[in-house]
Structure formats: structure tokens, C-alpha cells
Design a protein around this motif. Structure first.
Motif, PDB file in Angstrom:
ATOM      1  N   HIS A  74       0.820  -1.213   0.000  1.00 25.91           N
ATOM      2  CA  HIS A  74       0.000   0.000   0.000  1.00 25.91           C
ATOM      3  C   HIS A  74       0.855   1.264   0.000  1.00 25.91           C
ATOM      4  O   HIS A  74       0.449   2.285  -0.563  1.00 25.91           O
ATOM      5  N   LEU A  75       2.020   1.206   0.603  1.00 21.87           N
ATOM      6  CA  LEU A  75       2.914   2.361   0.531  1.00 21.87           C
ATOM      7  C   LEU A  75       3.439   2.540  -0.889  1.00 21.87           C
ATOM      8  O   LEU A  75       3.549   3.665  -1.387  1.00 21.87           O
ATOM      9  N   ILE A  76       3.746   1.437  -1.547  1.00 19.48           N
ATOM     10  CA  ILE A  76       4.203   1.507  -2.940  1.00 19.48           C
ATOM     11  C   ILE A  76       3.104   2.079  -3.838  1.00 19.48           C
ATOM     12  O   ILE A  76       3.374   2.813  -4.794  1.00 19.48           O
ATOM     13  N   ALA A  77       1.859   1.763  -3.523  1.00 22.30           N
ATOM     14  CA  ALA A  77       0.742   2.212  -4.361  1.00 22.30           C
ATOM     15  C   ALA A  77       0.509   3.717  -4.277  1.00 22.30           C
ATOM     16  O   ALA A  77      -0.161   4.284  -5.149  1.00 22.30           O
ATOM     17  N   GLU A  78       1.035   4.366  -3.258  1.00 21.71           N
ATOM     18  CA  GLU A  78       0.879   5.816  -3.130  1.00 21.71           C
ATOM     19  C   GLU A  78       1.838   6.505  -4.109  1.00 21.71           C
ATOM     20  O   GLU A  78       3.060   6.370  -3.990  1.00 21.71           O
ATOM     21  N   PRO A  79       1.309   7.244  -5.088  1.00 19.43           N
ATOM     22  CA  PRO A  79       2.178   7.813  -6.133  1.00 19.43           C
ATOM     23  C   PRO A  79       3.185   8.836  -5.622  1.00 19.43           C
ATOM     24  O   PRO A  79       4.201   9.073  -6.282  1.00 19.43           O
ATOM     25  N   ASN A  80       2.930   9.437  -4.472  1.00 20.15           N
ATOM     26  CA  ASN A  80       3.845  10.456  -3.955  1.00 20.15           C
ATOM     27  C   ASN A  80       4.869   9.909  -2.970  1.00 20.15           C
ATOM     28  O   ASN A  80       5.581  10.677  -2.324  1.00 20.15           O
ATOM     29  N   LEU A  81       4.926   8.589  -2.840  1.00 24.39           N
ATOM     30  CA  LEU A  81       5.911   7.962  -1.958  1.00 24.39           C
ATOM     31  C   LEU A  81       6.847   7.071  -2.760  1.00 24.39           C
ATOM     32  O   LEU A  81       6.418   6.393  -3.697  1.00 24.39           O
ATOM     33  N   ARG A  82       8.114   7.082  -2.384  1.00 23.22           N
ATOM     34  CA  ARG A  82       9.080   6.122  -2.917  1.00 23.22           C
ATOM     35  C   ARG A  82       9.518   5.212  -1.782  1.00 23.22           C
ATOM     36  O   ARG A  82       9.846   5.683  -0.690  1.00 23.22           O
ATOM     37  N   LEU A  83       9.537   3.926  -2.044  1.00 21.78           N
ATOM     38  CA  LEU A  83       9.999   2.966  -1.053  1.00 21.78           C
ATOM     39  C   LEU A  83      11.462   2.647  -1.351  1.00 21.78           C
ATOM     40  O   LEU A  83      11.796   2.172  -2.435  1.00 21.78           O
ATOM     41  N   ILE A  84      12.334   2.937  -0.394  1.00 23.75           N
ATOM     42  CA  ILE A  84      13.771   2.711  -0.560  1.00 23.75           C
ATOM     43  C   ILE A  84      14.146   1.476   0.255  1.00 23.75           C
ATOM     44  O   ILE A  84      14.172   1.510   1.487  1.00 23.75           O
ATOM     45  N   GLY A  85      14.418   0.380  -0.433  1.00 22.96           N
ATOM     46  CA  GLY A  85      14.799  -0.845   0.255  1.00 22.96           C
ATOM     47  C   GLY A  85      16.228  -0.770   0.755  1.00 22.96           C
ATOM     48  O   GLY A  85      17.140  -0.422   0.005  1.00 22.96           O
ATOM     49  N   CYS A  86      16.436  -1.077   2.029  1.00 22.95           N
ATOM     50  CA  CYS A  86      17.762  -0.990   2.650  1.00 22.95           C
ATOM     51  C   CYS A  86      18.302  -2.382   2.948  1.00 22.95           C
ATOM     52  O   CYS A  86      17.564  -3.365   2.963  1.00 22.95           O
ATOM     53  N   CYS A  87      19.611  -2.439   3.197  1.00 28.08           N
ATOM     54  CA  CYS A  87      20.272  -3.728   3.402  1.00 28.08           C
ATOM     55  C   CYS A  87      19.962  -4.333   4.763  1.00 28.08           C
ATOM     56  O   CYS A  87      20.008  -5.546   4.923  1.00 28.08           O
ATOM     57  N   ASN A  88      19.696  -3.507   5.752  1.00 24.73           N
ATOM     58  CA  ASN A  88      19.315  -4.005   7.069  1.00 24.73           C
ATOM     59  C   ASN A  88      18.547  -2.917   7.803  1.00 24.73           C
ATOM     60  O   ASN A  88      18.519  -1.755   7.382  1.00 24.73           O
ATOM     61  N   GLU A  89      17.927  -3.302   8.905  1.00 33.11           N
ATOM     62  CA  GLU A  89      17.052  -2.373   9.620  1.00 33.11           C
ATOM     63  C   GLU A  89      17.820  -1.208  10.232  1.00 33.11           C
ATOM     64  O   GLU A  89      17.316  -0.082  10.273  1.00 33.11           O
ATOM     65  N   LEU A  90      19.016  -1.472  10.734  1.00 32.75           N
ATOM     66  CA  LEU A  90      19.786  -0.390  11.341  1.00 32.75           C
ATOM     67  C   LEU A  90      20.069   0.703  10.321  1.00 32.75           C
ATOM     68  O   LEU A  90      19.915   1.895  10.606  1.00 32.75           O
ATOM     69  N   ASN A  91      20.459   0.309   9.111  1.00 32.26           N
ATOM     70  CA  ASN A  91      20.708   1.310   8.080  1.00 32.26           C
ATOM     71  C   ASN A  91      19.425   2.016   7.660  1.00 32.26           C
ATOM     72  O   ASN A  91      19.444   3.204   7.320  1.00 32.26           O
ATOM     73  N   ALA A  92      18.301   1.301   7.667  1.00 32.41           N
ATOM     74  CA  ALA A  92      17.025   1.956   7.349  1.00 32.41           C
ATOM     75  C   ALA A  92      16.722   3.045   8.368  1.00 32.41           C
ATOM     76  O   ALA A  92      16.269   4.144   8.019  1.00 32.41           O
TER      77      ALA A  92
END
Length: 594
Positions: A74-92
């Protein structure tokens, strides 16, 4: 006599073709109660996405896990949001921290417990730095709450509150959304609280709720209207009166900016005070970048014994100092060795003023106080004139001889020459703290580092987030390279390879400060793997450094540039040597007598 008055009485006696309350001759439709139309899109996931966009989030840093996958859809479906996948949670979490510094608010999404406890360290750092960061966790299925079931990703107990209890100490609000009835209220309260308090918040959302339609989500959420904090006007007037009386009697007062200027949004107000008063302006180390260094009376960083040249002499010899938003901890005070006296200090915090270790005035906002005080001070440039008399420009480090090993001070001289108004410097915990304090930031050049929490490795994710928020700026730090490549960032990364934890060496040396060295350039090449634009170089000599910088700024300017600098393990700034010995002394104080 007929006393009925037209339609009023007519309405009181409706005919078969009239409706109560309407003239009998008029056509009137029944008005049914408004019922929201619940569409498939009227769900929790969309509402959360829209709220993030409304408060200014455009990039969300995430690590997928089975408890958050539907929410991520659902976050991806929002046109004004970009989802940035990170390598691990700490870096996110670190990326969301850096993003919040540049944009004003950040967000990350992780999975339950195994992800939440991993990101916790980054959230704690954001809390220490007063950053509004929205940490969203995909939680267990709502049906599992209140049962004795044991879930994966947990420590094996039928207790789902462990993660929540951990976050309670490092966030200002916690929302556990495991039913739809109060989901709207909990999400809105959490996000608005993060913005209002400028602190992280925690939102856990059951994994089976994000896609379910519900009436409270049927309409576009109304934008937040957060009431601004207001000063107590009587307290403000009294604080200004007491401070002006104190400062106008002083001979050589100074101003020192601190890190809480950011949360109080008072940078411009401090400049107005400096302009009106004529006082010289210094910054505490953790406030570098919050006060413009091109100000005509800027005198550098006040950091006790490791201050920039001639700054400590002016501050500590002043008969009055205005500290705006300071944090005095063991690091910023160089092991509690500052030569300051409370009776000479005006301490201005975001909502409180203390005058000369005497009267304190609460409910007084920093911005209001500084602007009101600026109108009451007599102009006094004595301290700045003293600074001009004693100031001697720093000598430039000698150039290295051909094939002479590169020195750190030579490296930073070249980095200084790279900086411009569209640059930003993100300094890692360690000797870079001290070397970067000596750099002169051009107007518009950003600067960030994490002094209060001091997490080694913070800059890795923070630069990713900062760069994503401020597209186009060059970055100077070590970084989460793979995610930056995927995002197409053209950062310039300097990794100073000295083979160990040098900052810890100078506090207390031991074999634990030496780590197995890697071929970092080869590591980045492996991460690159031919995908995206990336260029690497390994530098041992000054002539190689010059060539590498010219390449990074020239033919490879559209690439992610990674430059590994090989230096001697004992090549440190003199400031780190001094600071380390004083911090060591503070750490090793014997117990007080019983």
C-alpha cells in the motif's frame, strides 16, 4: 381572528403531499444521513501513506519481512511515496535519521521484533538528536493478541509486548494498532505527535489490517492543523528584561550556538540577535552547520581545549556568554573541563531561560526570546575586536613529497577545496569529528554529525537518507553503497582506512581497537557488480588524491565515487589527542569517598 403566519403554520400542518418543515407547495427531497462510501481503497494502508505524504515524507526506508509485506504494497501504491529498500534495519533507521535532518521528518518500516529491535539503536540516536522519525513496524495478526501462541521473529514467549517496552524508552508516543476501530485515531495521533514534539514515534500495525476497508478511512484525511506553542508573555517580558540588564552591563559578551537550535527552529532568530548586538558568534561542536559560518562575526567552534584557533580564548575570557540551545555532556565539555562560570552565563533552551545561574523563566520559547532580546541590547563588538587582534590565520599543511604517505591533514585540505554551496558534509564518529570542525563551510553547505549519541557507523545510513532528501548535492562520508547505487546517487565517498578504531585508541588503547582490515575498494566493486554507475580508487599519496578528486568532479561526476584513503594508524588530529586524554581522565575518576 386567524393568527396563523404563512408557511410557519402551514408547515405545522403538513398535507399528504408536503414534508414537515417545508411549505406545502414546495418540492422537498428527503435528506438521508450521510453514509460514507467504503471503497476497496478506503483502508488503513492508504490512510497511513497519505498521512506520511501530508507531513512531508516522500521516501520511506524499509526492510521487508512477512509481517509488513501487505503494508509495503500500500505504501508503494501511493504515487507520492518512494519505497527505498535498505540492506538491514539499522541502516534503514539511520537513513530515516539523515532524511529527517534534511527534510524535517523521516520514516522507516521494518518487521516485528527481529526488525524492530534491530532498528532500535537508530531510533535511540534520533531521539537524542530531537528528530521527528516515524518508525512503523508490521505486527502480528490481530487474532494472535491475547492468546498463548508463540510467534516466529520473537524470543519464543507468548508475550508480544517486548518490542513495545523497548520502544517506550526511545520514542515519545507508541501506537499498537491491532483493531480497525481506533486505528485512524492512533495513527493520526502518533504522526502528529512526532511532528509536534520533534521526537521519534512507534507505530505497530497488525499484518492483516492494512488492506481491509473501513468507514473511518473513507475520506481523504484532513491535513493536520497543529496548534503552535506560545510563550507566556509575562514570562517572556521578564526574561528579556533580566537578560538585557545583565548583558548591557557586560564589557565583552559573546554568543555560542548549541544543537537545540534545530528543534527550536531558531537559527534565523540567533542571526538576528548577533546582527543587532554586535557580539561574536561561536558554535558548540554539535551545532556546526546550524549557524552560518559566513556571518561576519563568526569565530569558530567552541569546544574547550580542542576549540578552533582563538575561539576558546575569546569565549572563556568573556564576562558574559549567551549559550543558545546547549547540551553540556562529557564529550562536548571535553571531560568536564570547560572553563566557564554559571554566574556569567545566559542559558537559552527551547522553552526556558536561565539568567546568570539565578532566575529561571519557563514557558518562554527560544525564537520569541531571541527576537525580543535583539531589540533591547546595546551594540557591543568588544569581544569580536579582541578576536581580530589575536587571530592569526592557520598555516597550510605542507604538501607531501612525491610518494610520501598521505597525511590526514593534507586530505582534509583537499576536501575543504571541494566544498561549495551545494555540498553537504556528513561526518562519521571518530577523528573526522575534529578534522571537520576545522573546515570552513561555504554559504549553503550542509553539515551533520551525531555527537550526542555517537554511534560508530551512523553516517552509513544517514548519508543515504540525507542525499535522498536533497537530490543533487555531493556527500563526503562512508556510505551504504549498494542502496545508493540502486537510488542512482552521485555521492563522493571518502573512506579513511587507518586499520582500527582510532578514537577509542586515544581514549584507552588495547588490542580490541584493532580490526581485520578489508580491501574496501574491492568490496565496493563487488557490490557494484556492473550494475549502476560506480567508480572506485585507492589512494596512498597526495598526487593520487589530486587525480582521484579531479576524476570524481570531472568525467565521473555522474557516478557514485568511492575513494579509499590509506593512512597510518597513528595519523590523528592534535585535537583528538587532547580530547581523548581528557575524556579518559573523566572516565577513570575513582569513586567518591563513602
Amino acid at each position: 381572528m386567524d393568527t396563523r403566519i404563512g408557511s410557519v403554520d402551514a408547515a405545522a400542518e403538513p398535507t399528504a403531499k408536503s414534508v414537515l418543515g417545508c411549505p406545502p407547495t414546495a418540492h422537498c427531497n428527503h435528506i438521508a444521513p450521510s453514509a460514507p462510501v467504503v471503497t476497496p481503497e478506503a483502508n488503513l494502508g492508504r490512510h497511513l501513506a497519505r498521512r506520511l505524504v501530508q507531513v512531508g515524507v516522500r521516501d520511506v526506508f524499509s526492510v521487508p519481512g512477512d509481517f509488513n509485506l501487505t503494508l509495503l504494497d500500500h505504501l508503494i501504491a501511493e504515487p507520492n511515496l518512494r519505497l527505498i529498500g535498505c540492506c538491514n534495519e539499522l541502516n534503514a533507521g539511520y537513513a530515516a535519521d539523515g532524511y529527517a535532518r534534511a527534510r524535517g521528518v523521516g520514516a522507516c518500516v521494518v518487521t516485528f521484533t527481529v526488525g524492530g529491535l534491530s532498528v532500535l539503536n537508530a531510533i535511540a540516536g534520533a531521539y537524542s538528536e530531537n528528530l521527528p522519525l516515524i518508525c512503523i513496524v508490521g505486527g502480528p495478526n490481530s487474532n494472535d493478541y491475547g492468546t498463548s501462541r508463540v510467534l516466529h521473529h520473537t524470543i519464543g514467549l507468548p508475550d508480544f509486548s517486548q518490542e513495545l517496552r523497548c520502544f517506550q524508552t526511545v520514542t515519545c508516543f507508541q501506537a499498537v494498532v491491532n483493531n480497525l476501530e481506533d486505528a485512524h485515531e492512533l495513527i493520526d495521533t502518533a504522526i502528529s505527535t512526532a511532528v509536534k514534539e520533534s521526537k521519534p514515534v512507534y507505530i505497530s500495525i497488525s499484518c492483516n489490517l492494512a488492506a481491509i476497508s473501513y468507514p473511518t478511512f473513507s475520506r481523504e484525511p484532513v491535513p493536520f492543523s497543529i496548534a503552535p506553542k506560545l510563550s507566556n508573555q509575562m514570562g517572556l517580558a521578564a526574561a528579556v528584561e533580566a537578560t538585557a540588564e545583565f548583558l548591557n552591563k557586560a564589557v565583552k559578551p559573546v554568543i555560542v550556538g548549541g544543537p537545540r537550535i534545530r528543534v527550536a527552529k531558531s537559527g534565523n532568530a540567533l542571526v538576528e540577535l548577533a546582527d543587532a548586538s554586535g557580539y561574536p558568534v561561536a558554535v558548540m561542536p554539535s551545532a556546526k552547520g546550524l549557524v552560518p559560518e559566513h556571518h561576519p562575526r563568526f569565530i569558530g567552534t567552541y569546544w574547550g581545549a580542542v576549540s578552533t584557533s582563538f575561539c576558546a580564548e575569546i569565549v572563556e575570557s568573556a564576562d558574559a556568554y549567551v549559550f543558545v540551545g546547549p547540551i553540556f555532556n562529557d564529550y562536548s565539555s571535553v571531560g568536564y573541563s570547560l572553563l566557564l562560570k554559571k554566574e556569567k552565563a545566559i542559558i537559552v533552551q527551547p522553552d526556558r531561560v536561565v539568567v546568570a545561574n539565578g532566575p529561571a523563566f519557563g514557558c518562554v520559547l527560544m525564537k520569541d526570546f531571541l527576537r525580543a532580546l535583539a531589540k533591547r541590547l546595546n551594540k557591543n563588538s568588544t569581544a569580536y575586536e579582541n578576536y581580530q587582534r589575536i587571530f592569526v590565520p592557520d598555516g597550510q599543511p605542507l604538501q607531501c613529497a612525491p610518494k610520501e604517505p598521505l597525511r590526514v591533514n593534507v586530505l582534509f585540505r583537499h576536501i575543504q577545496n571541494m566544498l561549495s554551496g551545494d555540498s553537504a558534509v556528513i561526518a562519521e564518529t571518530g577523528d573526522s569529528w575534529f578534522n571537520c570542525q576545522k573546515m570552513k563551510l561555504p554559504e549553503g553547505c550542509g553539515y551533520e554529525f551525531q555527537m550526542q549519541y555517537g554511534s560508530i557507523g551512523w553516517s552509513v545510513g544517514a548519508t543515504l537518507g540525507y542525499a535522498q532528501a536533497v537530490k543533487g548535492a555531493k556527500r563526503v562520508t562512508a556510505q551504504d553503497v549498494s542502496t545508493m547505487l540502486r537510488c542512482g546517487q552521485n555521492s563522493i565517498i571518502f573512506l579513511i582506512n587507518n586499520g582500527g578504531y582510532t578514537i577509542e585508541v586515544e581514549i584507552h588503547d588495547g588490542p580490541y581497537n584493532v580490526i581485520k582490515n578489508w580491501d574496501y575498494t574491492a568490496l565496493v566493486d563487488a557490490i557494484h557488480n556492473g550494475e549502476g554507475k560506480c567508480w572506485t580508487a585507492k589512494v596512498r599519496y597526495e598526487e593520487e588524491l589530486k587525480e582521484a578528486i579531479a576524476t570524481a568532479l570531472g568525467p565521473k561526476q555522474d557516478c557514485l565515487c568511492f575513494i579509499e584513503i590509506i593512512v597510518h594508524k597513528d595519523d590523528t588530529s592534535k585535537e583528538l589527542l587532547e580530547w581523548g586524554s581528557r575524556v579518559c581522565s573523566a572516565n577513570s575518576r575513582p569513586p567518591n569517598p563513602q
